[in-house]
Design an enzyme around this catalytic site. Structure first.
Site, PDB file in Angstrom:
ATOM      1  N   LYS A  80       0.353  -1.342  -0.055  1.00  0.00           N
ATOM      2  CA  LYS A  80       0.166   0.376   0.028  1.00  0.00           C
ATOM      3  C   LYS A  80       0.893   1.798   0.170  1.00  0.00           C
ATOM      4  O   LYS A  80       0.197   2.411  -0.142  1.00  0.00           O
ATOM      5  CB  LYS A  80      -1.058   0.436   1.059  1.00  0.00           C
ATOM      6  CG  LYS A  80      -0.495   0.570   2.247  1.00  0.00           C
ATOM      7  CD  LYS A  80      -1.230  -0.394   3.590  1.00  0.00           C
ATOM      8  CE  LYS A  80      -0.755   0.277   4.554  1.00  0.00           C
ATOM      9  NZ  LYS A  80      -0.963   1.694   5.260  1.00  0.00           N
ATOM     10  N   ASP A  81       2.388   1.358   0.296  1.00  0.00           N
ATOM     11  CA  ASP A  81       2.874   2.283   0.351  1.00  0.00           C
ATOM     12  C   ASP A  81       3.662   2.585  -1.061  1.00  0.00           C
ATOM     13  O   ASP A  81       4.697   3.782  -1.028  1.00  0.00           O
ATOM     14  CB  ASP A  81       4.035   2.408   1.749  1.00  0.00           C
ATOM     15  CG  ASP A  81       3.970   2.245   3.082  1.00  0.00           C
ATOM     16  OD1 ASP A  81       2.920   2.475   2.683  1.00  0.00           O
ATOM     17  OD2 ASP A  81       4.715   1.743   3.430  1.00  0.00           O
ATOM     18  N   ARG A 128      -8.210   8.262   3.363  1.00  0.00           N
ATOM     19  CA  ARG A 128      -8.588   7.296   3.301  1.00  0.00           C
ATOM     20  C   ARG A 128      -9.907   6.845   4.269  1.00  0.00           C
ATOM     21  O   ARG A 128     -11.329   7.535   4.209  1.00  0.00           O
ATOM     22  CB  ARG A 128      -8.087   6.385   2.247  1.00  0.00           C
ATOM     23  CG  ARG A 128      -9.741   5.035   2.452  1.00  0.00           C
ATOM     24  CD  ARG A 128      -8.580   3.637   1.758  1.00  0.00           C
ATOM     25  NE  ARG A 128      -7.329   3.586   2.587  1.00  0.00           N
ATOM     26  CZ  ARG A 128      -7.316   2.465   4.341  1.00  0.00           C
ATOM     27  NH1 ARG A 128      -8.753   2.407   4.890  1.00  0.00           N
ATOM     28  NH2 ARG A 128      -6.489   2.554   5.021  1.00  0.00           N
ATOM     29  N   ARG A 129      -9.210   7.060   5.347  1.00  0.00           N
ATOM     30  CA  ARG A 129      -9.573   6.970   6.131  1.00  0.00           C
ATOM     31  C   ARG A 129     -10.826   7.516   6.966  1.00  0.00           C
ATOM     32  O   ARG A 129     -11.736   7.429   7.727  1.00  0.00           O
ATOM     33  CB  ARG A 129      -8.949   6.041   7.488  1.00  0.00           C
ATOM     34  CG  ARG A 129      -7.976   5.006   7.524  1.00  0.00           C
ATOM     35  CD  ARG A 129      -7.118   4.712   8.185  1.00  0.00           C
ATOM     36  NE  ARG A 129      -6.161   3.649   8.482  1.00  0.00           N
ATOM     37  CZ  ARG A 129      -5.294   3.389   8.654  1.00  0.00           C
ATOM     38  NH1 ARG A 129      -4.278   4.209   8.768  1.00  0.00           N
ATOM     39  NH2 ARG A 129      -3.999   1.558   8.075  1.00  0.00           N
ATOM     40  N   ARG A 146       0.577  10.716  12.445  1.00  0.00           N
ATOM     41  CA  ARG A 146       1.843  10.355  12.149  1.00  0.00           C
ATOM     42  C   ARG A 146       2.802   9.821  12.681  1.00  0.00           C
ATOM     43  O   ARG A 146       3.047   9.634  13.636  1.00  0.00           O
ATOM     44  CB  ARG A 146       2.380  10.521  10.530  1.00  0.00           C
ATOM     45  CG  ARG A 146       1.247  11.606   9.232  1.00  0.00           C
ATOM     46  CD  ARG A 146       2.134  11.497   8.309  1.00  0.00           C
ATOM     47  NE  ARG A 146       3.124  10.768   7.904  1.00  0.00           N
ATOM     48  CZ  ARG A 146       4.447  10.767   8.394  1.00  0.00           C
ATOM     49  NH1 ARG A 146       4.963  12.101   6.926  1.00  0.00           N
ATOM     50  NH2 ARG A 146       5.271  10.088   7.204  1.00  0.00           N
ATOM     51  N   ARG A 152       2.556   6.835  16.896  1.00  0.00           N
ATOM     52  CA  ARG A 152       1.065   7.204  17.068  1.00  0.00           C
ATOM     53  C   ARG A 152       0.114   6.531  17.829  1.00  0.00           C
ATOM     54  O   ARG A 152      -0.286   7.123  18.424  1.00  0.00           O
ATOM     55  CB  ARG A 152       0.569   6.026  15.429  1.00  0.00           C
ATOM     56  CG  ARG A 152       1.476   6.949  14.097  1.00  0.00           C
ATOM     57  CD  ARG A 152      -0.060   6.436  12.863  1.00  0.00           C
ATOM     58  NE  ARG A 152       0.704   5.580  12.652  1.00  0.00           N
ATOM     59  CZ  ARG A 152      -0.019   5.254  11.180  1.00  0.00           C
ATOM     60  NH1 ARG A 152      -1.379   4.875  11.045  1.00  0.00           N
ATOM     61  NH2 ARG A 152       0.722   3.908  10.741  1.00  0.00           N
ATOM     62  N   CYS A 239      -1.941   8.858  -2.470  1.00  0.00           N
ATOM     63  CA  CYS A 239      -3.051   9.137  -1.501  1.00  0.00           C
ATOM     64  C   CYS A 239      -3.075  10.658  -1.227  1.00  0.00           C
ATOM     65  O   CYS A 239      -3.852  11.199  -0.633  1.00  0.00           O
ATOM     66  CB  CYS A 239      -1.315   8.906  -0.568  1.00  0.00           C
ATOM     67  SG  CYS A 239      -0.133  10.299  -0.926  1.00  0.00           S
TER      68      CYS A 239
END
Length: 305
Positions: A80-81, A128-129, A146, A152, A239
């Site tokens: 996903k990165d 997205r979240r 972040r 986090r 992103c």
């Protein structure tokens, strides 16, 4: 033979690299593996959302350069990165079996996300979240949070936030599943493209290393990765845009759910595609075209221009 694996220095990235190293050694016990630990730009910038400082490639650019210049033979990433376009000369040699792709709710105050009182403060830097949370709870206040998993969680406590969201896969891999308060179903929170999938990247012309890594490849994970990344690529998103995509594979059939959402969660374009795994790329691209035709292009243009 000795293989050098380039990886970020975060605890999760190191776990992933060591996991791949162990799997490679399981196929060849005489193989020597060395980790080449690196700090990327994405690791250094912790006070801003990625969407404002350059996007996903901040986590992979230096690591891919190590492959290109020959100072490493293999790179291990969270899929996903990774941007959907790879640098010339590089390829993904393997996708090991996928871990749970869902998002986890982490909070010491509320066992479920929907228990958070009106006006609650949620920490996340993911558009997205945050967009999907606001879709269900427009009363919430979203604050940028972040850093690696441990950072986090510590900052969530320091700032008195009501909770945060993390990839369930990362917490499981780090042995931190006990920190999870709840796990979002995909109909409430659609995961990021590639979430829970590892990418083992190699030089395309290094056939010997590519062959070694190919032994780790999992067919269903590769099909899901292909469908999801082709969906994202066709949308030309990253992103900077709230995009979710989740593919499941069963019995040679693939189902892909995709979504584009406005930042405030008020406008959502979502669709689904089903078909044989051999059509993974076509399914991803056709679903993206459907959403663009519905009006998702308006959201994309507004956020990317």
């Amino acid at each position: 033979m000795k293989l050098r694996i380039a990886t970020r220095r975060s605890p999760l990235a190191l776990w992933q690299a060591r996991h791949v190293a162990a799997e490679l050694k399981a196929h060849d016990p005489e193989l020597e593996v060395e980790l080449v630990e690196m700090v990327t730009q994405g690791d250094k910038i912790l006070d801003q959302a990625l969407s404002k400082v350059g996007g996903k490639d901040l986590f992979v650019k230096e690591i891919e350069q190590a492959l290109i210049d020959g100072s490493a033979d293999v790179a291990v990433h969270s899929l996903k990165d990774m941007p959907t376009k790879l640098p010339e000369g590089l390829t993904i040699g393997a996708h090991p079996p996928r871990e749970d792709p869902r998002d986890a709710w982490v909070s010491k105050r509320w066992s479920r996300f929907f228990d958070v009182p009106e006006g609650g403060r949620i920490g996340t830097s993911s558009l997205r979240r945050s967009a999907q949370l606001l879709r269900h709870r427009p009363d919430l206040k979203i604050e940028v949070l972040r850093g690696n998993v441990q950072t986090r969680l510590a900052r969530m406590e320091e700032r008195g936030l009501d909770g945060t969201l993390l990839a369930h896969a990362g917490l499981v891999r780090l042995g931190m599943a006990s920190a999870v308060s709840d796990v979002f179903t995909t109909d409430v929170l659609l995961p990021a493209v590639g979430q829970g999938i590892l990418a083992v990247e190699v030089r395309a012309d290094d056939e010997a290393t590519w062959a070694r890594c190919r032994a780790l490849d999992d067919g269903p994970s590769r099909a899901a990765a292909t469908a999801e990344r082709c969906f994202l690529d066709e949308l030309q998103g990253g992103c900077q845009v709230p995009i979710g995509g989740h593919a499941t594979v069963e019995g040679g059939q693939l189902e892909l759910v995709g979504m584009v959402c406005s930042l405030d969660g008020k406008t959502v374009y979502q669709g689904i595609r089903n078909g044989p795994v051999a059509d993974a790329e076509a399914l991803g691209r056709s679903l993206a075209q459907e959403l663009l035709g519905q009006g998702a292009d308006v959201i994309l243009r507004a956020l990317l221009d």
